[in-house]
Design a protein around this motif. Structure first.
Motif, PDB file in Angstrom:
ATOM      1  N   LEU A  42       0.833  -1.205   0.000  1.00  0.00           N
ATOM      2  CA  LEU A  42       0.000   0.000   0.000  1.00  0.00           C
ATOM      3  C   LEU A  42       0.868   1.255   0.000  1.00  0.00           C
ATOM      4  CD1 LEU A  42      -2.802  -1.005   2.555  1.00  0.00           C
ATOM      5  CD2 LEU A  42      -2.970  -0.933   0.064  1.00  0.00           C
ATOM      6  N   GLU A  48      -2.341   5.321   2.562  1.00  0.00           N
ATOM      7  CA  GLU A  48      -2.125   5.235   3.996  1.00  0.00           C
ATOM      8  C   GLU A  48      -3.050   4.181   4.599  1.00  0.00           C
ATOM      9  OE1 GLU A  48      -2.590   9.046   5.764  1.00  0.00           O
ATOM     10  OE2 GLU A  48      -0.934   9.961   4.641  1.00  0.00           O
ATOM     11  N   ALA A  49      -2.548   3.506   5.613  1.00  0.00           N
ATOM     12  CA  ALA A  49      -3.328   2.453   6.249  1.00  0.00           C
ATOM     13  C   ALA A  49      -3.072   2.446   7.742  1.00  0.00           C
ATOM     14  CB  ALA A  49      -2.992   1.090   5.648  1.00  0.00           C
ATOM     15  N   THR A  50      -4.006   1.864   8.480  1.00  0.00           N
ATOM     16  CA  THR A  50      -3.894   1.717   9.925  1.00  0.00           C
ATOM     17  C   THR A  50      -3.529   0.276  10.243  1.00  0.00           C
ATOM     18  OG1 THR A  50      -5.565   3.426  10.312  1.00  0.00           O
ATOM     19  CG2 THR A  50      -5.121   1.897  12.125  1.00  0.00           C
ATOM     20  N   THR A  63      -7.677   0.262   5.685  1.00  0.00           N
ATOM     21  CA  THR A  63      -7.495   1.527   4.980  1.00  0.00           C
ATOM     22  C   THR A  63      -8.821   1.933   4.354  1.00  0.00           C
ATOM     23  OG1 THR A  63      -6.148   2.712   3.346  1.00  0.00           O
ATOM     24  CG2 THR A  63      -6.805   0.474   2.780  1.00  0.00           C
TER      25      THR A  63
END
Length: 434
Positions: A42, A48-50, A63
């Protein structure tokens, strides 16, 4: 080919090469390494991702991709990163090598469900690279622990981080969207709209302990054994729920068979190996799986127990339990080991229409039909608690000769590369237009 089609097979292989076996007792390697791959892929396209670690090594990635119409409810697309264990000695190939051979990707998780994990990743990467937005917000989630109940995955996320799913009202995930070829002019695509409930029950009987050589009319082993025999041999009657009835009607029409609700066996036989997926959805089931009692041959124990795997149809849990209790008898009590609801939704709405349109755009012979699962997924177990309406939809156009049902938790699990490429095209269309 599109960029997503080009890279989806290697993404799937890359994920398979990470052993994420879930033994259900906390002893497995966890999902962190696979989650880190997702995060890295990603990041390469600026998404952006959690990352959420629910316990050491138990990784989850979520995300959200902003849609072009923020006024629409969001869609959740989720897949699990864990897999069931595999014994390499039983396999033709190394189950964690991710080998591509004869047009198939081989390995544990190829269909359950690192294929969808890879399709999600490939489509998202292409959209991000091209600067394209889906029509509505889409939340992508790669979660842990589905194969052992979701404690460290969907359950943790929905309980501790429900904000990640704000605005979501529908979801798609595993065990649906695959094809059944009737003839070259017609393929049925089974979309999961219902799941049976789960009642893993421990049966316990108490009795009078004593010497094995003496008369004993209060034997706990005898009482449990009788209850197990009654449950295991009980012939549950046919009970066609709305989803199952429609499925049988659609299959009968496709194969040119009469639809007799009192005798659906010819229809089930027509779908071949896929009968394993749907055969148990025509009735409740109670299968004894474990027995425990005693510690010495000449000692009558004071307690005996057994475990029964019970599965009940949507809307009929009370009927199921009433019958179970009657079969147990007065001297055996039951207690839940695991209990989970049954769930059924209707086969309608904009998401269903969009799934059908996406399938037909890529396969003009497609006819989508709803079906009920005999098992369960995260769609039912936890996301339903957030009032998210879930469907099983991993679009795969399969070869007519493929025994797809045998791939789930089976030896030599594999998925056709062409099916993955087909799936990325369908998934891209769905996200773009829904």
């Amino acid at each position: 080919m599109t960029p997503a089609e080009t890279e989806v097979a290697e993404l799937c292989s890359e994920l398979i090469r990470v052993d994420t076996s879930n033994y259900g007792d906390g002893s497995g390697p966890g999902e962190r390494a696979a989650a880190e791959i997702v995060m890295a892929r990603l990041a390469e396209v600026g998404a952006e991702a959690t990352y959420v670690e629910s316990a050491p090594g138990r990784g989850n990635v979520v995300t959200r991709i902003e849609g072009s119409d923020p006024g629409l409810p969001a869609l959740l697309v989720h897949g699990h990163l864990d897999v069931v264990p595999a014994n390499a000695a039983d396999w033709t190939v190394d189950p964690f090598a991710g080998e591509i051979r004869d047009g198939y990707i081989w390995g544990r998780g190829a269909v359950d469900m690192k294929d969808m994990d890879a399709m999600m990743l490939a489509v998202l990467r292409q959209m991000a690279t091209e600067g394209r937005k889906p029509r509505r917000d889409v939340v992508f989630a790669w979660v842990a622990d589905e194969e052992a109940g979701g404690e460290y995955g969907a359950k943790y996320l929905t309980a501790k981080h429900p904000e990640l799913f704000d605005g979501v009202d529908h979801a798609i995930s595993e065990v649906g969207g695959y094809s059944l070829e009737v003839d070259p002019s017609l393929r049925l695509y089974l979309i999961e709209t219902a799941q049976k409930g789960l009642a893993w029950m421990r049966l316990v009987a108490g009795g009078t302990a004593g010497h094995g050589s003496m008369l004993n009319s209060d034997n706990a082993v005898t009482e449990v054994a009788k209850a197990v025999a009654r449950l295991g041999s009980h012939e549950w009657p046919l009970n066609l729920t709305p989803t199952v009835r429609r499925f049988l009607s659609e299959v009968a029409d496709a194969f040119g068979l009469p639809f007799d609700p009192e005798d659906p066996a010819p229809i089930i036989e027509a779908i071949g190996p896929l009968a394993r997926f749907v055969g148990a959805t025509l009735r409740h089931t109670t299968n004894p799986t474990m027995l425990a009692a005693g510690y010495k041959a000449n000692v009558i124990p004071g307690q005996a127990s057994a475990v029964v795997d019970g599965r009940f149809l949507p809307g009929l849990e009370e009927e199921f339990l009433s019958t179970v209790d009657g079969l147990l008898g007065p001297d055996v009590r039951r207690e839940y080991i695991t209990h989970d609801i049954a769930l059924e939704t209707t086969f309608d709405g904009e998401l269903v229409e969009s799934m059908i349109a996406a399938l037909k755009a890529e396969d003009p012979t497609a006819r989508a039909v709803p079906y009920c699962m005999s098992g369960g997924t995260d769609n039912k177990t936890f996301f339903a608690d957030l009032n998210i309406r879930g469907f099983g939809f991993v679009p795969l156009r399969l070869p007519a000769e493929m025994d797809f049902a045998a791939m789930f938790h089976g030896v030599d699990e594999r998925v056709p590369v062409d099916a993955l490429r087909f799936g990325t095209r369908v998934l891209d269309r769905l996200l773009t237009n829904y």
